[in-house]
Design an enzyme around this catalytic site. Structure first.
Site, PDB file in Angstrom:
ATOM      1  N   GLY A  89      17.806  26.151  15.042  1.00  0.00           N
ATOM      2  CA  GLY A  89      16.648  25.469  15.603  1.00  0.00           C
ATOM      3  C   GLY A  89      16.135  26.126  16.866  1.00  0.00           C
ATOM      4  N   GLY A 129      16.158  26.646  20.191  1.00  0.00           N
ATOM      5  CA  GLY A 129      17.083  26.375  21.283  1.00  0.00           C
ATOM      6  C   GLY A 129      16.484  26.551  22.656  1.00  0.00           C
ATOM      7  N   ARG A 130      15.352  27.242  22.737  1.00  0.00           N
ATOM      8  CA  ARG A 130      14.692  27.429  24.035  1.00  0.00           C
ATOM      9  C   ARG A 130      13.177  27.477  23.896  1.00  0.00           C
ATOM     10  NH1 ARG A 130      17.628  32.610  24.272  1.00  0.00           N
ATOM     11  NH2 ARG A 130      16.704  33.904  22.663  1.00  0.00           N
ATOM     12  N   GLY A 190      18.635  27.121  27.285  1.00  0.00           N
ATOM     13  CA  GLY A 190      17.230  26.829  27.018  1.00  0.00           C
ATOM     14  C   GLY A 190      16.251  27.759  27.696  1.00  0.00           C
ATOM     15  N   ARG A 238       3.817  32.388  22.931  1.00  0.00           N
ATOM     16  CA  ARG A 238       3.718  33.142  21.676  1.00  0.00           C
ATOM     17  C   ARG A 238       2.786  32.405  20.721  1.00  0.00           C
ATOM     18  NH1 ARG A 238       9.298  34.299  18.831  1.00  0.00           N
ATOM     19  NH2 ARG A 238       9.229  32.081  18.291  1.00  0.00           N
ATOM     20  N   ARG A 289       9.823  29.244   8.831  1.00  0.00           N
ATOM     21  CA  ARG A 289      10.830  30.267   8.576  1.00  0.00           C
ATOM     22  C   ARG A 289      11.591  29.983   7.282  1.00  0.00           C
ATOM     23  NH1 ARG A 289      12.398  31.999  14.007  1.00  0.00           N
ATOM     24  NH2 ARG A 289      11.151  30.893  15.554  1.00  0.00           N
ATOM     25  N   ASP A 313      16.832  32.953   9.586  1.00  0.00           N
ATOM     26  CA  ASP A 313      16.020  32.114  10.477  1.00  0.00           C
ATOM     27  C   ASP A 313      14.989  32.927  11.244  1.00  0.00           C
ATOM     28  OD1 ASP A 313      18.657  32.909  11.688  1.00  0.00           O
ATOM     29  OD2 ASP A 313      17.648  32.295  13.519  1.00  0.00           O
ATOM     30  N   ASN A 314      15.064  34.256  11.128  1.00  0.00           N
ATOM     31  CA  ASN A 314      14.072  35.131  11.770  1.00  0.00           C
ATOM     32  C   ASN A 314      13.096  35.719  10.759  1.00  0.00           C
ATOM     33  OD1 ASN A 314      15.358  34.706  14.221  1.00  0.00           O
ATOM     34  ND2 ASN A 314      16.585  36.559  14.097  1.00  0.00           N
ATOM     35  N   ASP A 344      10.269  36.973  16.218  1.00  0.00           N
ATOM     36  CA  ASP A 344      11.543  36.991  16.956  1.00  0.00           C
ATOM     37  C   ASP A 344      11.986  38.403  17.308  1.00  0.00           C
ATOM     38  OD1 ASP A 344      11.791  34.225  17.041  1.00  0.00           O
ATOM     39  OD2 ASP A 344      12.755  34.132  15.093  1.00  0.00           O
TER      40      ASP A 344
END
Length: 480
Positions: A86, A88-89, A122, A172, A179, A248-249, A258
């Site tokens: 997920g 995370g930051r 984070g 971004r 994803r 996940d990327n 990413d």
């Protein structure tokens, strides 16, 4: 003009996120913004006025219509199931509604702790935000599908990585942050109906022409596979190594997303590993096409509840077709060929073998080749090879191949110079900008961004040169 935001993800996929606000940094300040992109998106200049503080760029304020969420997803990392991951930051602030009816995600990276931060803090650091801003913009101007960078904020917040670094935020933008890992998350939680909801969302908003077609899911996955194939072909032809192709990327829309331990080839080394944490070389440059297929197979597995196996396999075959077709087209363009002939791959592989033996610079070799004249055996490229006899033999065969086409030098050179960049984001160039920025000097960051906007323009300065000794084989990690 007032910016308009919508919250389609938040409204339509309630199981996929946690709503929360960004956590601002201490004494945050804007150090760079993408003026060209801002103008295209009709973003008011007043939003970038430093006298107003970091504003939305530092998570201090929200624009009307923004509904921030952190997304949950899972994934395979280095080939191993990693479970829940997920944002995370990062926080998806909202989706800008554009004039043509499409939307653009505004995603603030380094926005503070989320429920998916795991053991992290984070935060993002100045080093990594600069690298991502440079890489995403470099890829865009090379014509490769990618997320975009809109702004960078630095701060007085210390962040501990291998050493103490400076906390920063990156805005971004992307058509979507959906994803492969979103689908994996619900598949492994045994919630196939939510996997299907994700597919429905993707089709409804990105492939609406298939909404009422009986085979819509099969057609959609086939297009995801084809886009992925074309993306990987682009990476391979420009010499880009992503470095961390975890599921996940991987973008459903076939975007480069990413940017972490990435690298563009300096010396031609097909086994180049950009990520010093990749001890097995899983994500080495020449393994990217295989890894992308493996990742698509993991995505296909999540779709088995509502797409037949035969249709999934056809889509995976489409990946291979798209990859090979697009790669072949691009490499013929790089060599200046207007037609396809049976020995073209032989000629290309002979060149690659020569380059690998000699440690030839990937970008400079193809750029210099762009100046070839069919009738002339002399070439500045020759002087870059130690084994001149081997180069001469190859160059004779290459010029003979050029003469099989009734294309004059000027037209061919023009085509080649449109696809063989003079400038790529070499790691040492990024590091030079980072080193200066960490000392408070942002001039090189701004200058490098300007240079990267014209990658196909020849230059005689160090932006187009091979790396200096200190800049060779810079180690890059996932730490950001």
């Amino acid at each position: 003009m007032t910016l308009s935001f919508t919250a389609r993800w938040r409204d339509e996929l309630p199981a996929t996120y946690t709503a929360l606000l960004p956590t601002p940094l201490k004494n945050a300040r804007l150090i760079w913004y993408n003026d060209e992109l801002a103008q295209q998106l009709a973003i008011p200049a007043s939003l970038f006025d430093a006298t107003n503080g970091a504003g939305v760029w530092g998570g201090e304020t929200l624009l009307p219509g923004m509904s921030p969420v952190a997304q949950v997803y899972s994934g395979h990392q280095f080939g191993v199931w990693a479970g829940q991951l997920g944002d995370g930051r990062g926080i998806l602030l909202g989706e800008q509604l554009l004039a043509d009816g499409s939307t653009l995600d505004w995603h603030l990276k380094g926005a503070g702790l989320t429920p998916y931060s795991r053991m992290g803090d984070g935060r993002a650091v100045l080093r990594s935000t600069i690298r991502e801003s440079l890489a995403s913009e470099a890829m865009h101007y090379l014509g490769i599908p990618t997320t975009r960078a809109l702004s960078i904020v630095t701060s007085d917040t210390p962040v501990q990585r291998e050493t103490q670094e400076t906390g920063a935020m990156l805005m971004r933008l992307a058509q979507s942050h959906m994803r492969f890992g979103h689908f994996e998350h619900f598949y492994y939680r045994r919630e196939p109906e939510k996997v299907q909801q994700l597919a429905d969302f993707a089709i409804r908003h990105y492939w609406p022409q298939w909404q009422d077609v009986a085979e819509k899911y099969a057609l959609w996955f086939e297009e995801v596979a084809a886009r992925t194939g074309r993306l990987i072909a682009e990476w391979q032809t420009v010499g880009f190594a992503h470095g961390v192709m975890n599921t996940d990327n991987m973008s459903i829309l076939g975007l480069t997303i990413d940017y972490g331990p990435f690298g563009f080839l300096d010396d031609y080394d097909p086994g180049f590993i950009g990520n010093h944490s990749d001890h097995q070389g899983r994500y080495r440059f020449d393994n990217q096409p295989s890894v992308a297929l493996w990742n698509l197979q993991r995505l296909a597995q999540t779709l088995t509840p509502f797409i037949e196996i035969d249709a999934l396999n056809r889509a995976l075959d489409r990946y291979q077709d798209a990859l090979l077709t697009h790669y072949g087209q691009r490499m013929r363009q790089k060599l200046g060929f207007f037609t396809e002939q049976k020995d073209d791959n032989v000629l290309l592989n002979e060149l690659f073998s020569l380059m690998a033996r000699e440690g030839s610079d990937y970008t400079r070799t193809f750029r210099m080749l762009s100046h070839t004249e069919q009738q002339s055996a002399s070439s500045p490229l020759r002087d870059t090879f130690i084994d001149r006899a081997a180069f001469d033999a190859w160059f004779d065969r290459y010029r003979a191949r050029l003469r099989t086409e009734a294309v004059d030098d000027a037209l061919r050179q023009q085509q080649m110079q449109r696809v063989n960049p003079a400038i790529v984001l070499r790691n040492w160039l990024a590091q030079r900008a980072i080193d200066a920025a960490e000392q408070g000097d942002m001039a090189e960051l701004h200058r490098l961004h300007e240079v990267l906007r014209q990658p196909f323009t020849d230059r005689d300065d160090d932006y187009a040169s091979r790396p200096p000794e200190w800049g060779k084989r810079l180690e890059v990690s996932c730490s950001s």
